[in-house]
Scaffold this motif. Structure first.
Motif, PDB file in Angstrom:
ATOM      1  N   SER A  98      38.714 -12.747  -9.870  1.00  0.00           N
ATOM      2  CA  SER A  98      40.083 -12.242  -9.981  1.00  0.00           C
ATOM      3  C   SER A  98      40.626 -11.683  -8.666  1.00  0.00           C
ATOM      4  N   LYS A  99      39.795 -11.657  -7.652  1.00  0.00           N
ATOM      5  CA  LYS A  99      40.202 -11.048  -6.388  1.00  0.00           C
ATOM      6  C   LYS A  99      40.158 -12.077  -5.253  1.00  0.00           C
ATOM      7  N   ALA A 100      41.086 -11.960  -4.346  1.00  0.00           N
ATOM      8  CA  ALA A 100      41.115 -12.825  -3.171  1.00  0.00           C
ATOM      9  C   ALA A 100      39.947 -12.484  -2.252  1.00  0.00           C
ATOM     10  N   CYS A 101      39.561 -13.447  -1.463  1.00  0.00           N
ATOM     11  CA  CYS A 101      38.430 -13.240  -0.552  1.00  0.00           C
ATOM     12  C   CYS A 101      38.675 -12.094   0.428  1.00  0.00           C
ATOM     13  N   THR A 102      39.911 -11.855   0.751  1.00  0.00           N
ATOM     14  CA  THR A 102      40.241 -10.783   1.696  1.00  0.00           C
ATOM     15  C   THR A 102      40.402  -9.428   1.013  1.00  0.00           C
ATOM     16  N   ASP A 103      40.310  -9.399  -0.286  1.00  0.00           N
ATOM     17  CA  ASP A 103      40.483  -8.161  -1.051  1.00  0.00           C
ATOM     18  C   ASP A 103      39.198  -7.341  -0.975  1.00  0.00           C
ATOM     19  N   LEU A 104      39.290  -6.186  -0.344  1.00  0.00           N
ATOM     20  CA  LEU A 104      38.110  -5.325  -0.210  1.00  0.00           C
ATOM     21  C   LEU A 104      37.598  -4.819  -1.558  1.00  0.00           C
ATOM     22  N   ALA A 105      38.419  -4.898  -2.573  1.00  0.00           N
ATOM     23  CA  ALA A 105      37.991  -4.469  -3.908  1.00  0.00           C
ATOM     24  C   ALA A 105      36.866  -5.348  -4.450  1.00  0.00           C
TER      25      ALA A 105
END
Length: 136
Positions: A98-105
């Motif tokens: 659910s998160k983009a590769c650049t999303d630190l989450a």
């Protein structure tokens, strides 16, 4: 009465032989694969490419067979432990997907999974050690 007793005996024999844990082990193995593959899309550390990660990161057929044999042959009912761990791996895969590769989450996904797994019912030490050996 004789007709009713034979099916009941067959069910009891099947459960005693570990057949009842089969779907739980299959679901667990599938969740491990899904979680491993979810990490590959963004370049998993230790692999030179997404393709290499997809080939090597998920548990192999042999590792999955080892997990299946472990729980089929184990004495005891580990369905609750397997179901909990399956849910944790599925949530991890869902979180990563659910998160983009650049999303630190994305980094928090693994931490949450570790916390969630700590809340799962414990496996006996011998079963836990054998499970780790299967997946190494």
């Amino acid at each position: 009465m004789k007709r009713l007793s034979m099916p009941i005996v067959s069910v009891l024999v099947a459960l005693a032989a570990g057949c009842g844990v089969g779907p739980h082990v299959d679901d667990y193995n599938e969740s491990l694969v899904a979680a491993a593959l979810a990490g590959c899309a963004c370049g998993n550390i230790g692999y030179s490419s997404e393709e290499e990660c997809r080939e090597e990161a998920p548990p192999s057929a042999g590792e999955q067979a080892c997990v299946e044999a472990l729980f089929k042959n184990a004495e005891g009912d580990y369905e609750a432990q397997l179901d909990c761990r399956t849910a944790v791996q599925n949530r991890l895969a869902s979180c990563l997907n659910s998160k983009a590769c650049t999303d630190l989450a994305r980094l928090g996904c693994a931490g949450e999974a570790l916390e969630d797994e700590a809340d799962c019912p414990d496996l006996p030490n011998d079963i836990n050690n054998e499970l780790r050996q299967c997946l190494d």
